[in-house]
Design a protein around this motif. Structure first.
Motif, mmCIF file in Angstrom:
data_model
loop_
_atom_site.group_PDB
_atom_site.id
_atom_site.type_symbol
_atom_site.label_atom_id
_atom_site.label_comp_id
_atom_site.label_asym_id
_atom_site.label_seq_id
_atom_site.Cartn_x
_atom_site.Cartn_y
_atom_site.Cartn_z
ATOM 1 N N VAL A 152 0.855 -1.193 0.000
ATOM 2 C CA VAL A 152 0.000 0.000 0.000
ATOM 3 C C VAL A 152 0.891 1.244 0.000
ATOM 4 C CG1 VAL A 152 -1.786 1.286 1.208
ATOM 5 C CG2 VAL A 152 -1.806 -1.219 1.234
ATOM 6 N N PRO A 153 0.695 2.165 -0.957
ATOM 7 C CA PRO A 153 1.550 3.363 -0.982
ATOM 8 C C PRO A 153 1.338 4.246 0.235
ATOM 9 C CG PRO A 153 -0.250 3.573 -2.562
ATOM 10 C CD PRO A 153 -0.286 2.163 -2.055
ATOM 11 N N VAL A 154 2.446 4.750 0.771
ATOM 12 C CA VAL A 154 2.402 5.686 1.888
ATOM 13 C C VAL A 154 3.004 7.002 1.392
ATOM 14 C CG1 VAL A 154 3.099 6.154 4.259
ATOM 15 C CG2 VAL A 154 2.689 3.793 3.529
ATOM 16 N N PRO A 155 2.179 7.965 0.972
ATOM 17 C CA PRO A 155 2.709 9.222 0.423
ATOM 18 C C PRO A 155 3.593 9.952 1.430
ATOM 19 C CG PRO A 155 0.351 9.033 -0.003
ATOM 20 C CD PRO A 155 0.700 7.948 0.970
ATOM 21 N N ILE A 156 4.648 10.562 0.935
ATOM 22 C CA ILE A 156 5.515 11.364 1.789
ATOM 23 C C ILE A 156 4.894 12.741 2.001
ATOM 24 C CG2 ILE A 156 7.803 12.411 1.997
ATOM 25 C CD1 ILE A 156 8.888 10.104 0.314
ATOM 26 N N LEU A 157 4.358 13.313 0.939
ATOM 27 C CA LEU A 157 3.667 14.603 1.058
ATOM 28 C C LEU A 157 2.238 14.366 1.563
ATOM 29 C CD1 LEU A 157 4.827 16.323 -2.251
ATOM 30 C CD2 LEU A 157 5.755 16.634 0.046
ATOM 31 N N ASP A 158 1.748 15.307 2.338
ATOM 32 C CA ASP A 158 0.424 15.162 2.948
ATOM 33 C C ASP A 158 -0.660 15.129 1.871
ATOM 34 O OD1 ASP A 158 -1.829 15.206 4.489
ATOM 35 O OD2 ASP A 158 -1.125 16.790 5.836
ATOM 36 N N PRO A 159 -1.444 14.037 1.788
ATOM 37 C CA PRO A 159 -2.518 13.974 0.785
ATOM 38 C C PRO A 159 -3.554 15.079 0.957
ATOM 39 C CG PRO A 159 -2.070 11.792 1.706
ATOM 40 C CD PRO A 159 -1.313 12.778 2.547
ATOM 41 N N ALA A 160 -3.626 15.674 2.167
ATOM 42 C CA ALA A 160 -4.594 16.747 2.396
ATOM 43 C C ALA A 160 -4.276 17.994 1.571
ATOM 44 C CB ALA A 160 -4.641 17.108 3.882
ATOM 45 N N LEU A 161 -3.082 18.044 1.006
ATOM 46 C CA LEU A 161 -2.718 19.180 0.156
ATOM 47 C C LEU A 161 -3.498 19.180 -1.153
ATOM 48 C CD1 LEU A 161 1.161 19.240 0.646
ATOM 49 C CD2 LEU A 161 -0.471 20.917 1.485
ATOM 50 N N TRP A 162 -3.998 18.006 -1.521
ATOM 51 C CA TRP A 162 -4.797 17.942 -2.746
ATOM 52 C C TRP A 162 -6.217 18.443 -2.475
ATOM 53 C CZ3 TRP A 162 -2.672 16.698 -7.398
ATOM 54 C CH2 TRP A 162 -1.412 16.086 -7.379
ATOM 55 N N PRO A 163 -6.813 19.164 -3.406
ATOM 56 C CA PRO A 163 -6.228 19.620 -4.670
ATOM 57 C C PRO A 163 -5.618 21.022 -4.619
ATOM 58 C CG PRO A 163 -8.580 20.021 -4.709
ATOM 59 C CD PRO A 163 -8.276 19.412 -3.353
ATOM 60 N N VAL A 164 -5.937 21.794 -3.572
ATOM 61 C CA VAL A 164 -5.552 23.205 -3.576
ATOM 62 C C VAL A 164 -4.043 23.377 -3.436
ATOM 63 C CG1 VAL A 164 -5.829 25.423 -2.420
ATOM 64 C CG2 VAL A 164 -7.789 23.874 -2.626
ATOM 65 N N GLY A 165 -3.469 22.796 -2.382
ATOM 66 C CA GLY A 165 -2.041 22.978 -2.137
ATOM 67 C C GLY A 165 -1.185 22.464 -3.271
ATOM 68 N N MET A 166 -1.449 21.239 -3.708
ATOM 69 C CA MET A 166 -0.677 20.675 -4.812
ATOM 70 C C MET A 166 -0.941 21.436 -6.100
ATOM 71 S SD MET A 166 1.324 18.411 -3.783
ATOM 72 C CE MET A 166 1.614 17.244 -2.443
ATOM 73 N N GLY A 167 -2.175 21.930 -6.245
ATOM 74 C CA GLY A 167 -2.479 22.731 -7.426
ATOM 75 C C GLY A 167 -1.622 23.984 -7.496
ATOM 76 N N VAL A 168 -1.392 24.602 -6.328
ATOM 77 C CA VAL A 168 -0.532 25.792 -6.285
ATOM 78 C C VAL A 168 0.901 25.435 -6.666
ATOM 79 C CG1 VAL A 168 0.454 27.554 -4.781
ATOM 80 C CG2 VAL A 168 -1.972 26.972 -4.592
ATOM 81 N N LEU A 169 1.407 24.334 -6.101
ATOM 82 C CA LEU A 169 2.779 23.909 -6.419
ATOM 83 C C LEU A 169 2.932 23.604 -7.904
ATOM 84 C CD1 LEU A 169 3.678 21.585 -3.397
ATOM 85 C CD2 LEU A 169 4.590 23.858 -3.886
ATOM 86 N N LEU A 170 1.980 22.867 -8.471
ATOM 87 C CA LEU A 170 2.048 22.534 -9.894
ATOM 88 C C LEU A 170 1.906 23.784 -10.755
ATOM 89 C CD1 LEU A 170 -0.061 19.236 -9.936
ATOM 90 C CD2 LEU A 170 2.429 19.456 -10.115
ATOM 91 N N ALA A 171 1.067 24.739 -10.310
ATOM 92 C CA ALA A 171 0.923 25.992 -11.057
ATOM 93 C C ALA A 171 2.240 26.772 -11.074
ATOM 94 C CB ALA A 171 -0.198 26.836 -10.451
ATOM 95 N N LEU A 172 2.952 26.777 -9.954
ATOM 96 C CA LEU A 172 4.258 27.447 -9.909
ATOM 97 C C LEU A 172 5.251 26.768 -10.847
ATOM 98 C CD1 LEU A 172 4.588 28.117 -6.065
ATOM 99 C CD2 LEU A 172 4.179 29.811 -7.866
#
Length: 332
Positions: A204-224
């Motif tokens: 089972v994958p254990v993400p290193i980055l907090d999954p709660a960042l999706w979609p807003v937080g990760m969206g900001v990072l990807l936008a940058l």
């Protein structure tokens, strides 16, 4: 008892030449060689040479039958010829800068999360650097060797418009490729972390980055990241760094640093489930690392400080590098 071949030197030479040619051209090549060898031998005999010496001298002048056959078949006798050599060499240099660097960084980061010793980390990094260099060299060369033997002509051609200006410090294509590869690799790593996981617990994958960042937080990072990619393409198309490009680059760097530090300091960057996984699966190593870093507030505090320094340092360097390039372009 060994048998003595009755074939003449000419017959043996022609047979060795045509055996590797396509069947449909063997008869024509055989007839051509028989006629040319016979004429050359006759010319030498008229000058007073005996038949055997004349025949041998003509065969020696024709050279290795394999080389002669390659000429008839238009088959290259080098791994990569001049048609593709420069393209191969330019691509290989770019890949040898990028692939081993990212491979080493990935392995080093993985070893840090495994709480490996310094010696283990250095050994793993050295191994992956050597292996990545070998694989890049082998597979890149293999692709171009296949192209050398299958492609009819290169799809690109040189023209005088590609001549660089000796005083032009503008961005090179290699700079654009490096920026694109870095940004795509970073975005791919983020997506891989959440979809497949660099760390797995019983499959089972254990993400290193907090999954709660999706979609807003990760969206900001990807936008940058998309902003950085657009800037790299714009600078390359403009053929120079401008003050405006440096300003945009600085704003993107500051935005990334501020956002990443905010997530780090508010404990929203790293997945709590990943920390629980480390506490369970690497309890002994974590306890030992905590003991060693007790004076610094524990291993997690040390890792947070290191990550914060990396974030600030990378953003600062990115901004400074843009201004340096802009000033060089302005002076030219």
């Amino acid at each position: 008892m060994p048998t003595t071949s009755t074939a003449t030197l000419t017959e043996r030479y022609i047979s060795a030449t045509v055996r590797s040619l396509p069947p449909e051209v063997q008869d024509d090549v055989r007839a051509e060689l028989e006629a040319s060898i016979a004429d050359a031998v006759e010319a030498r005999r008229e000058q007073g040479e005996d038949p055997q010496s004349a025949e041998r001298a003509v065969i020696v002048e024709l050279g290795d039958p394999g080389v002669l056959a390659a000429g008839y078949a238009d088959r290259p006798l080098q791994l990569i010829g001049p048609k593709y050599y420069l393209a191969w060499w330019r691509l290989l240099k770019v890949l040898l800068w990028i692939v081993p660097t990212f491979a080493a960084a990935g392995v080093a980061l993985g070893k840090v999360f495994e709480f490996a010793t310094f010696g283990e980390t250095v050994g793993a990094v050295a191994t992956v650097i050597v292996l990545s260099i070998v694989h890049v060299g082998f597979w890149t060369t293999l692709v171009f060797a296949i192209l050398e033997r299958t492609a009819t002509a290169p799809r690109w051609s040189w023209n005088p418009d590609r001549l660089p200006d000796p005083s032009d410090p503008g961005p090179r294509r290699a700079d654009l490729i490096a920026a694109v590869v870095f940004l795509v690799a970073a975005a791919g790593a983020i997506l891989w972390d959440v979809l497949r996981g660099f760390v797995r617990d019983d499959g089972v994958p254990v993400p290193i980055l907090d999954p709660a960042l999706w979609p807003v937080g990760m969206g900001v990072l990807l936008a940058l990241m998309v902003g950085e990619l657009v800037l790299a393409v714009a600078v390359y198309r403009a053929r120079r760094w401008t003050t405006g490009a440096a300003v945009v680059n600085t704003l993107l760097a500051v935005a990334f640093v501020v956002f990443a530090l905010y997530l780090l300091l508010s404990d929203q960057l790293v997945n709590p489930g990943f920390l629980e996984y480390l506490a369970v699966e690497h309890a002994a190593g974590l306890a030992e690392a905590d003991a060693r870093a007790a004076e610094q507030g524990g291993v997690m505090n040390v890792l947070s400080v290191i990550l914060g320094v990396v974030i600030v340092g990378s953003g600062l360097w990115d901004a400074i590098d843009g201004w340096i390039k802009a000033m060089r372009a302005r002076r030219s």
